[in-house]
Design an enzyme around this catalytic site. Sequence first.
Site, PDB file in Angstrom:
ATOM      1  N   SER A 107       0.841  -1.188   0.000  1.00  0.00           N
ATOM      2  CA  SER A 107       0.000   0.000   0.000  1.00  0.00           C
ATOM      3  C   SER A 107       0.886   1.252   0.000  1.00  0.00           C
ATOM      4  O   SER A 107       1.805   1.358   0.798  1.00  0.00           O
ATOM      5  CB  SER A 107      -0.886  -0.024   1.242  1.00  0.00           C
ATOM      6  OG  SER A 107      -1.756   1.044   1.204  1.00  0.00           O
ATOM      7  N   GLY A 108       0.618   2.181  -0.904  1.00  0.00           N
ATOM      8  CA  GLY A 108       1.392   3.417  -0.968  1.00  0.00           C
ATOM      9  C   GLY A 108       2.623   3.322  -1.855  1.00  0.00           C
ATOM     10  O   GLY A 108       3.358   4.290  -2.014  1.00  0.00           O
ATOM     11  N   THR A 124      -1.391   2.740  -8.143  1.00  0.00           N
ATOM     12  CA  THR A 124      -2.473   3.407  -8.856  1.00  0.00           C
ATOM     13  C   THR A 124      -1.911   4.464  -9.798  1.00  0.00           C
ATOM     14  O   THR A 124      -2.354   4.599 -10.941  1.00  0.00           O
ATOM     15  CB  THR A 124      -3.470   4.009  -7.847  1.00  0.00           C
ATOM     16  OG1 THR A 124      -3.988   2.924  -7.075  1.00  0.00           O
ATOM     17  CG2 THR A 124      -4.597   4.732  -8.535  1.00  0.00           C
ATOM     18  N   ASN A 144      -1.445   6.111   2.907  1.00  0.00           N
ATOM     19  CA  ASN A 144      -1.573   6.732   1.597  1.00  0.00           C
ATOM     20  C   ASN A 144      -2.806   7.641   1.620  1.00  0.00           C
ATOM     21  O   ASN A 144      -3.891   7.204   1.972  1.00  0.00           O
ATOM     22  CB  ASN A 144      -1.728   5.605   0.545  1.00  0.00           C
ATOM     23  CG  ASN A 144      -1.838   6.129  -0.878  1.00  0.00           C
ATOM     24  OD1 ASN A 144      -1.925   7.334  -1.102  1.00  0.00           O
ATOM     25  ND2 ASN A 144      -1.859   5.221  -1.833  1.00  0.00           N
ATOM     26  N   SER A 152      -5.579   6.114  -0.984  1.00  0.00           N
ATOM     27  CA  SER A 152      -5.438   4.660  -1.058  1.00  0.00           C
ATOM     28  C   SER A 152      -6.666   4.034  -1.720  1.00  0.00           C
ATOM     29  O   SER A 152      -7.800   4.338  -1.362  1.00  0.00           O
ATOM     30  CB  SER A 152      -5.277   4.122   0.362  1.00  0.00           C
ATOM     31  OG  SER A 152      -5.155   2.727   0.341  1.00  0.00           O
ATOM     32  N   SER A 153      -6.429   3.169  -2.698  1.00  0.00           N
ATOM     33  CA  SER A 153      -7.560   2.498  -3.352  1.00  0.00           C
ATOM     34  C   SER A 153      -8.084   1.432  -2.405  1.00  0.00           C
ATOM     35  O   SER A 153      -7.325   0.590  -1.956  1.00  0.00           O
ATOM     36  CB  SER A 153      -7.121   1.814  -4.637  1.00  0.00           C
ATOM     37  OG  SER A 153      -6.023   2.477  -5.207  1.00  0.00           O
ATOM     38  N   GLY A 213      -2.367  -3.479  -2.447  1.00  0.00           N
ATOM     39  CA  GLY A 213      -1.225  -4.264  -2.015  1.00  0.00           C
ATOM     40  C   GLY A 213      -1.444  -4.952  -0.685  1.00  0.00           C
ATOM     41  O   GLY A 213      -2.414  -4.696   0.033  1.00  0.00           O
ATOM     42  N   GLU A 239      -1.301  -5.695   3.037  1.00  0.00           N
ATOM     43  CA  GLU A 239      -1.452  -4.699   4.101  1.00  0.00           C
ATOM     44  C   GLU A 239      -1.232  -5.292   5.473  1.00  0.00           C
ATOM     45  O   GLU A 239      -1.714  -6.383   5.760  1.00  0.00           O
ATOM     46  CB  GLU A 239      -2.879  -4.126   4.092  1.00  0.00           C
ATOM     47  CG  GLU A 239      -3.067  -3.001   3.142  1.00  0.00           C
ATOM     48  CD  GLU A 239      -4.447  -2.369   3.239  1.00  0.00           C
ATOM     49  OE1 GLU A 239      -4.660  -1.411   2.509  1.00  0.00           O
ATOM     50  OE2 GLU A 239      -5.306  -2.817   4.030  1.00  0.00           O
TER      51      GLU A 239
HETATM   52  N1  ADP Z   1       5.613   8.058 -10.043  1.00  0.00           N
HETATM   53  C1  ADP Z   1       5.270   8.879  -9.057  1.00  0.00           C
HETATM   54  N2  ADP Z   1       5.683  10.158  -9.050  1.00  0.00           N
HETATM   55  C2  ADP Z   1       5.338  10.997  -8.056  1.00  0.00           C
HETATM   56  N3  ADP Z   1       4.587  10.652  -7.002  1.00  0.00           N
HETATM   57  C3  ADP Z   1       4.141   9.384  -6.933  1.00  0.00           C
HETATM   58  C4  ADP Z   1       4.452   8.424  -7.956  1.00  0.00           C
HETATM   59  N4  ADP Z   1       3.888   7.260  -7.615  1.00  0.00           N
HETATM   60  C5  ADP Z   1       3.235   7.475  -6.452  1.00  0.00           C
HETATM   61  N5  ADP Z   1       3.374   8.755  -6.035  1.00  0.00           N
HETATM   62  C6  ADP Z   1       2.819   9.375  -4.807  1.00  0.00           C
HETATM   63  O1  ADP Z   1       2.506   8.360  -3.867  1.00  0.00           O
HETATM   64  C7  ADP Z   1       1.131   8.375  -3.526  1.00  0.00           C
HETATM   65  C8  ADP Z   1       0.634   6.968  -3.378  1.00  0.00           C
HETATM   66  O2  ADP Z   1       0.650   6.307  -4.633  1.00  0.00           O
HETATM   67  P1  ADP Z   1      -0.500   5.304  -5.072  1.00  0.00           P
HETATM   68  O3  ADP Z   1      -0.267   4.975  -6.509  1.00  0.00           O
HETATM   69  O4  ADP Z   1      -1.834   5.829  -4.711  1.00  0.00           O
HETATM   70  O5  ADP Z   1      -0.155   4.041  -4.150  1.00  0.00           O
HETATM   71  P2  ADP Z   1      -0.812   2.602  -4.144  1.00  0.00           P
HETATM   72  O6  ADP Z   1      -1.855   2.563  -5.225  1.00  0.00           O
HETATM   73  O7  ADP Z   1       0.329   1.675  -4.426  1.00  0.00           O
HETATM   74  O8  ADP Z   1      -1.350   2.404  -2.767  1.00  0.00           O
HETATM   75  C9  ADP Z   1       0.459   9.130  -4.652  1.00  0.00           C
HETATM   76  O9  ADP Z   1      -0.690   9.790  -4.205  1.00  0.00           O
HETATM   77  C10 ADP Z   1       1.531  10.113  -5.082  1.00  0.00           C
HETATM   78  O10 ADP Z   1       1.529  11.238  -4.247  1.00  0.00           O
HETATM   79 MG    MG Z   2      -3.864   2.266  -5.124  1.00  0.00          MG
END
Ligand code: ADP
Ligand code: MG
Length: 683
Positions: A136-137, A141, A185, A188-189, A411, A413
Site C-alpha cells: 500500500s502506498g 495506482t 496513503n 489509497s484504493s 497491495g 497490508e
Molecule cells: N511516479 C510517481 N511520481 C510521483 N509521485 C508518486 C508516484 N507514484 C506514487 N506517487 C505518490 O505516492 C502516492 C501513493 O501512490 P498510489 O499509486 O496511490 O499508491 P498505491 O496505489 O500503491 O497504494 C500518490 O498519491 C503520489 O503522491
Molecule cells: Mg492504489
Amino acid sequence: TKNYRTGDHVLHLLLEDGTELNYPVDPAPLPPLRNPDILVGENDLTALSYLHEPAVLHNLKVRFVESKLIYTYSGIILVAMNPYKQLPIYGDAIIHAYSGQNMGDMDPHIFAVAEEAYKQMARNNRNQSVIVSGESGAGKTVSARYAMRYFATVSKSNSNAHVEDKVLASNPITEAVGNAKTTRNDNSSRFGKYTEISFDQRHQIIGANMRTYLLEKSRVVFQSENERNYHIFYQLCASALQPEFKHLKLGHAEEFNYTRMGGNTVIEGVDDRVDMMETQKTFTLLGLKEDFQMDVFKILAAILHLGNVQMTAVGDEKSSVSLEDKHLNIFCELLDLDNDKVAQWLCHRKIITASETVIKPMTKLQALNARDALAKKIYSHLFDFIVERINKALHFSGKQHTFIGVLDIYGFETFDVNSFEQFCINYANEKLQQQFNLHVFKLEQEEYMKEDIPWTLIDFYDNQPVIDLIEAKMGILELLDEECLLPQGTDENWLQKLYNNYINKNPFFQKPKMSNTSFIIQHFADKVEYKSEGFLEKNRDTVYEVLIDILRNSKFHLCADFFQDHPVPISPFRSTITVKSAKTVVKPPNKQFRTTVGSKVLSLAQIVKILNSYTPIDDFEKRVSPSFVRKVQAMLNNREDIPQLMLDTKYLFQVTFPYTPSPHALEIIQIPSSFKLGFLTRV
Ligand SMILES: Nc1ncnc2c1ncn2[C@@H]1O[C@H](COP(=O)(O)OP(=O)(O)O)[C@@H](O)[C@H]1O
Ligand SMILES: [Mg+2]
C-alpha cells in the site's frame, strides 16, 4: 586488506572512505560479496554479477539517491520506487520518445513497459496484460494511470469521439468513490480494479471495461484514527452550500458520524470543493447527465444522515428512534421512505420460524449495527451501479480486435490492528503472488528446455500451503462460513475452532503469545496478526430483510432498483472464461445470509485466469506438454537426491529472465523477500 582464510573470525576491510575496519564474522556465513564498481547503478538488476539482497538494495539506492532514477529493470519486470514528488518524466514528449522503441534500448520507465505491451499487441495481434503490484502506498495506482495514459496517447486518432479521454476520465470517478485516506496513503484504493482497454484493427482505443472487486465497505461506517471515509463524502460536504446541493441538507464533514470518526476531515494539499467540481466534470464527460449525478449525490447524502440517526436504549433489551429525529427525517425524505416504518425496523427484527412470526426488539448495540449494515449495503450498491454506468459509457459499438488489461490490485497490508478487510486483501495478494510465481517458474524451466541446458533445479517459493490454510476444506474461510450459519455463532467460538484445528498442526498459523483474541498467519510477505473481533459480522454482512423491503418499495427509483431481487447483471465483459472455484460455498439456509464476503474473494481467481490466458507467455502454456509437466514434477519430488541444487527458497525468490538482451540472461536472480511485493511487475 588481508586474505581471508576459512575459519577466521575477522575480516580485514578497507572501506570506500579509506577507513580500515576489522569486521567480526561468524566463520560459517560470510557477508555477501559486493559488485565491481563498474556495475553499480546498472539499470537492469540482472546485469549484476552478485545478486543478493544487499546488492539489489544498494543498486536501487545508488540510482535513486545519486541520479534520482526511480525505475530499474529486473529483466522484464520494472521495479519502481515511489519518489513522493512530481518528477518531470511523464510529459507527452517523453511518451513520444518511448513510442516505437525497444524496452532494452531506453532507460527503464513505466512508458517502456506500456510500449512493450502495446507493441506486442500491435505486432502479434495478441492480448496483453500489465500487472501492478506492491505494498500500500508503493505507487500502483499512479503507475497504472500512467500506463493507461500512454495507451491513450499513442493510440490517438482524430476520428473517434474522445474515447481515450473517456477511458482516462473513469479514473477520477472510481477514485472519488473507491479511494480514501489511510495512514499509509492519502489516496489509497480500497478496491481492486482490472481495466481492459479495447483496441480495433488499427490499434486505436475503441473502449474499455472495468471490473472491480472487494470494496472495503466497513470504511463507510468506520474509520480508524487519522483515516477518512471515501473522498466523495468530503467533496459533497465541502459543496454543501452550493445552491444545487441545498436540498441534501448537508453541512461540514465534522457534523457527520460517518465522516468525522478518523479525527481529521481534511487532507493537506487537497481541496475537496475543487475536487467535487472535477468529479462533476468527469461524470459529464462520460455522458452521465446532471439528473443521474443528483441521484447519486442524494444517495450519498442519505447515507450520511442515516449515520447520524440517534438510537436510544430503552432498558437493557430494547431501543428506539424518535420520529422527531432530524436525520431520520432527512434520510426518509431523500430516499422517499415512510419515517415511522424505518424508525420501527431499525430497532426491531422479524424472526420467522416454521410455526410463527415473532417481532423482536433489538438492543441499542444491535440497532446501531443494523443501521451501519444498511449504510454499507446502500453504498456498495451505489458503487457497483456507478461502475456499471461507467462501463456503459465506455462501451463503444466498434469491434474489439485486441485488448490490454491493467490490473491495479491493492497491495499487501498490515496495520497495528488487522481485521477482516486486511484478511481478504492479503488472501487476494496470496493468489496474485502464486500467479506470479507460476509464470516466472514456467518461463525459467522453459528456457532450460529450449536451450537444452542440463537441468538446474529451481525451487520456487510456493505459497499454496497458506492458500490452502485459508480456502481449502476445513480452512479458515470454511470454518468462518460455518460459524456464521450457527445462530449462536461468535467470533470467540470461531477463533477457538481455528486454534483447535491449526495450532501446532499448521506451520503457517500461530496463536499470539499475549492474546486470546487474535491469530497470526504467516503470509508470503510477512506475518500478520488478525483480531478475530467482527469477522462474523463482516462476513455475514447481514441487513435485516424488512429494512430491505422498505427500501425496495421506495418511490425513488434508483434506491428501489438497488434492492430488487434480479441477479446482478453480468458485466459486458467479453471473455467467457469460467472458473471453477476451488471451494464449495456453504449454502445459506435463509435469505438473510446470502453469499458471504469471504467467498467473494474467489472472483479474483477469475481475473487471475484471464491474466494467465493473455500474458506474453500464453503460447508457452499451450506448448507445455504433459510429459514436460511430469518431468518437472518428478524433479521436484526427487529434490532430496540433489541437495547441492537446493536453494534456500524460504527467503529468496528465484527468477530468471530469458528475454533480457544481456549475456546474464540465464543467470538466476534473487529478489529478496524483504522487497515483499514492493515492485512493479509486468508478466
Ligand atoms: N511516479 C510517481 N511520481 C510521483 N509521485 C508518486 C508516484 N507514484 C506514487 N506517487 C505518490 O505516492 C502516492 C501513493 O501512490 P498510489 O499509486 O496511490 O499508491 P498505491 O496505489 O500503491 O497504494 C500518490 O498519491 C503520489 O503522491
Ligand atoms: Mg492504489
